[in-house]
Design a protein around this motif. Sequence first.
Motif, PDB file in Angstrom:
ATOM      1  N   VAL A   1       0.844  -1.213   0.000  1.00 23.35           N
ATOM      2  CA  VAL A   1       0.000   0.000   0.000  1.00 23.35           C
ATOM      3  C   VAL A   1       0.869   1.248   0.000  1.00 23.35           C
ATOM      4  CG1 VAL A   1      -1.652   1.332   1.375  1.00 23.35           C
ATOM      5  CG2 VAL A   1      -1.969  -1.125   1.103  1.00 23.35           C
ATOM      6  N   ARG A   2       1.925   1.239   0.827  1.00 24.57           N
ATOM      7  CA  ARG A   2       2.814   2.404   0.890  1.00 24.57           C
ATOM      8  C   ARG A   2       3.515   2.633  -0.450  1.00 24.57           C
ATOM      9  NH1 ARG A   2       4.369   0.005   5.755  1.00 24.57           N
ATOM     10  NH2 ARG A   2       6.462  -0.401   4.997  1.00 24.57           N
ATOM     11  N   THR A   3       3.905   1.540  -1.111  1.00 19.71           N
ATOM     12  CA  THR A   3       4.556   1.651  -2.416  1.00 19.71           C
ATOM     13  C   THR A   3       3.619   2.285  -3.438  1.00 19.71           C
ATOM     14  OG1 THR A   3       5.911  -0.286  -1.933  1.00 19.71           O
ATOM     15  CG2 THR A   3       5.748   0.356  -4.240  1.00 19.71           C
ATOM     16  N   CYS A   4       2.345   1.868  -3.419  1.00 18.96           N
ATOM     17  CA  CYS A   4       1.348   2.451  -4.334  1.00 18.96           C
ATOM     18  C   CYS A   4       1.146   3.935  -4.047  1.00 18.96           C
ATOM     19  CB  CYS A   4       0.014   1.715  -4.213  1.00 18.96           C
ATOM     20  SG  CYS A   4       0.057   0.077  -4.938  1.00 18.96           S
ATOM     21  N   CYS A   5       1.030   4.288  -2.767  1.00 17.30           N
ATOM     22  CA  CYS A   5       0.851   5.695  -2.386  1.00 17.30           C
ATOM     23  C   CYS A   5       2.049   6.524  -2.831  1.00 17.30           C
ATOM     24  CB  CYS A   5       0.665   5.818  -0.876  1.00 17.30           C
ATOM     25  SG  CYS A   5      -0.909   5.201  -0.288  1.00 17.30           S
ATOM     26  N   LEU A   6       3.234   5.976  -2.640  1.00 16.64           N
ATOM     27  CA  LEU A   6       4.455   6.687  -3.019  1.00 16.64           C
ATOM     28  C   LEU A   6       4.514   6.904  -4.528  1.00 16.64           C
ATOM     29  CD1 LEU A   6       6.926   7.916  -1.726  1.00 16.64           C
ATOM     30  CD2 LEU A   6       8.020   5.672  -1.795  1.00 16.64           C
ATOM     31  N   GLN A   7       4.122   5.901  -5.296  1.00 11.73           N
ATOM     32  CA  GLN A   7       4.096   6.046  -6.758  1.00 11.73           C
ATOM     33  C   GLN A   7       3.108   7.128  -7.186  1.00 11.73           C
ATOM     34  OE1 GLN A   7       3.270   2.044  -8.052  1.00 11.73           O
ATOM     35  NE2 GLN A   7       5.428   1.470  -8.107  1.00 11.73           N
ATOM     36  N   THR A   8       1.952   7.169  -6.530  1.00  9.97           N
ATOM     37  CA  THR A   8       0.951   8.201  -6.832  1.00  9.97           C
ATOM     38  C   THR A   8       1.502   9.588  -6.526  1.00  9.97           C
ATOM     39  OG1 THR A   8      -0.829   6.655  -6.350  1.00  9.97           O
ATOM     40  CG2 THR A   8      -1.398   8.998  -6.326  1.00  9.97           C
ATOM     41  N   LEU A   9       2.158   9.727  -5.378  1.00 12.20           N
ATOM     42  CA  LEU A   9       2.725  11.024  -5.000  1.00 12.20           C
ATOM     43  C   LEU A   9       3.821  11.449  -5.977  1.00 12.20           C
ATOM     44  CD1 LEU A   9       2.899  10.550  -1.135  1.00 12.20           C
ATOM     45  CD2 LEU A   9       1.499  12.238  -2.339  1.00 12.20           C
ATOM     46  N   ARG A  10       4.676  10.512  -6.371  1.00 10.12           N
ATOM     47  CA  ARG A  10       5.731  10.838  -7.352  1.00 10.12           C
ATOM     48  C   ARG A  10       5.122  11.281  -8.675  1.00 10.12           C
ATOM     49  NH1 ARG A  10       9.058   5.521  -6.105  1.00 10.12           N
ATOM     50  NH2 ARG A  10      10.292   6.188  -4.341  1.00 10.12           N
ATOM     51  N   ARG A  11       4.065  10.571  -9.102  1.00  7.71           N
ATOM     52  CA  ARG A  11       3.384  10.944 -10.354  1.00  7.71           C
ATOM     53  C   ARG A  11       2.785  12.347 -10.225  1.00  7.71           C
ATOM     54  NH1 ARG A  11      -0.565   7.478 -10.347  1.00  7.71           N
ATOM     55  NH2 ARG A  11       0.789   5.733 -10.840  1.00  7.71           N
ATOM     56  N   ASN A  12       2.150  12.626  -9.091  1.00 13.64           N
ATOM     57  CA  ASN A  12       1.568  13.956  -8.858  1.00 13.64           C
ATOM     58  C   ASN A  12       2.646  15.037  -8.910  1.00 13.64           C
ATOM     59  OD1 ASN A  12      -0.902  12.740  -8.546  1.00 13.64           O
ATOM     60  ND2 ASN A  12      -0.949  12.912  -6.329  1.00 13.64           N
ATOM     61  N   PHE A  13       3.811  14.721  -8.325  1.00 13.72           N
ATOM     62  CA  PHE A  13       4.928  15.673  -8.345  1.00 13.72           C
ATOM     63  C   PHE A  13       5.371  15.942  -9.791  1.00 13.72           C
ATOM     64  CE2 PHE A  13       9.496  16.566  -8.422  1.00 13.72           C
ATOM     65  CZ  PHE A  13       9.561  17.674  -7.591  1.00 13.72           C
ATOM     66  N   GLU A  14       5.535  14.867 -10.562  1.00 13.56           N
ATOM     67  CA  GLU A  14       6.003  15.004 -11.938  1.00 13.56           C
ATOM     68  C   GLU A  14       4.993  15.758 -12.812  1.00 13.56           C
ATOM     69  OE1 GLU A  14       9.016  14.397 -12.942  1.00 13.56           O
ATOM     70  OE2 GLU A  14       9.601  13.453 -11.055  1.00 13.56           O
ATOM     71  N   ASN A  15       3.709  15.547 -12.580  1.00 14.94           N
ATOM     72  CA  ASN A  15       2.664  16.142 -13.420  1.00 14.94           C
ATOM     73  C   ASN A  15       2.261  17.562 -13.012  1.00 14.94           C
ATOM     74  OD1 ASN A  15       2.542  13.832 -14.979  1.00 14.94           O
ATOM     75  ND2 ASN A  15       0.891  12.929 -13.785  1.00 14.94           N
ATOM     76  N   LEU A  16       2.712  18.003 -11.866  1.00 12.27           N
ATOM     77  CA  LEU A  16       2.312  19.319 -11.357  1.00 12.27           C
ATOM     78  C   LEU A  16       2.906  20.435 -12.213  1.00 12.27           C
ATOM     79  CD1 LEU A  16       0.634  20.387  -8.966  1.00 12.27           C
ATOM     80  CD2 LEU A  16       2.761  20.651  -7.704  1.00 12.27           C
ATOM     81  N   LYS A  17       2.037  21.378 -12.604  1.00 15.90           N
ATOM     82  CA  LYS A  17       2.470  22.557 -13.360  1.00 15.90           C
ATOM     83  C   LYS A  17       1.758  23.779 -12.794  1.00 15.90           C
ATOM     84  CE  LYS A  17       3.757  20.566 -17.718  1.00 15.90           C
ATOM     85  NZ  LYS A  17       3.378  19.289 -18.203  1.00 15.90           N
ATOM     86  N   MET A  18       2.418  24.896 -12.872  1.00 15.29           N
ATOM     87  CA  MET A  18       1.820  26.140 -12.381  1.00 15.29           C
ATOM     88  C   MET A  18       0.696  26.582 -13.296  1.00 15.29           C
ATOM     89  SD  MET A  18       3.621  29.846 -11.826  1.00 15.29           S
ATOM     90  CE  MET A  18       4.147  29.916 -10.148  1.00 15.29           C
ATOM     91  N   LYS A  19      -0.404  27.012 -12.681  1.00 12.92           N
ATOM     92  CA  LYS A  19      -1.531  27.542 -13.460  1.00 12.92           C
ATOM     93  C   LYS A  19      -1.301  29.029 -13.715  1.00 12.92           C
ATOM     94  CE  LYS A  19      -4.709  24.278 -11.369  1.00 12.92           C
ATOM     95  NZ  LYS A  19      -5.710  24.061 -10.353  1.00 12.92           N
ATOM     96  N   ASP A  20      -1.889  29.533 -14.788  1.00 13.06           N
ATOM     97  CA  ASP A  20      -1.730  30.951 -15.132  1.00 13.06           C
ATOM     98  C   ASP A  20      -2.190  31.878 -14.014  1.00 13.06           C
ATOM     99  OD1 ASP A  20      -0.599  30.467 -17.610  1.00 13.06           O
ATOM    100  OD2 ASP A  20      -2.541  30.377 -18.626  1.00 13.06           O
ATOM    101  N   SER A  21      -3.207  31.455 -13.291  1.00 12.64           N
ATOM    102  CA  SER A  21      -3.776  32.307 -12.239  1.00 12.64           C
ATOM    103  C   SER A  21      -2.997  32.224 -10.920  1.00 12.64           C
ATOM    104  CB  SER A  21      -5.232  31.909 -11.984  1.00 12.64           C
ATOM    105  OG  SER A  21      -5.303  30.539 -11.606  1.00 12.64           O
TER     106      SER A  21
END
Length: 198
Positions: free
Chosen positions: A109-129
Amino acid sequence: MADTFCSSIPIPTFNGDNYDFWSIKMKTHLCAQNLWDVVNDGYINPDDISTLSTAQKKELKENQQKDSLTPLALQMSLADTYFSRIMRAKMVKETWDKLKEEFYGSYKVRTCCLQTLRRNFENLKMKDSEIAKDYYSKIDKIVNQIKSYEDDVPQKKVVGKILITCTEKYDPIIAAIDESKDIDKLTAGELMGSLEAY
């Protein structure tokens, strides 16, 4: 020790949410009370204490006292809903391990959560606003969640993430920072200070 424990330091409360943050706060609280070693290592009550030296008897008595004080702190930190889950534990290490297993999860479960968090980190981009400070708060929150799963995100990677994913309005500021600072040695906090200063 009892006087130290009964100090006015508030005990972190756990109501079923954010186990990772609660466990860090609770560990700090127990360390401050000199009680963490009993939680972390546990201790064994010997069958025959007559063979123990005076120093060993003293250590055993201290551990027994810690083992009776620590459950008090853990029990006081839990909302009533969760108290029933640990009330039959015989030793404090067992109590801590039960809570960790239920709320922190198994390795899978922790491995899955960690993968999700890493993906969220990689996909995060600043919004124009968004402004830089709010964007950094999002990044920092994900980084801290990753750290709570005993993983790390190097400062260089966080700095790179901010520099690459800021919106175009920050391009002139980033170019100025790039010229005036050593990006390889820059921390995320220093970068944010520079972005806000410009």
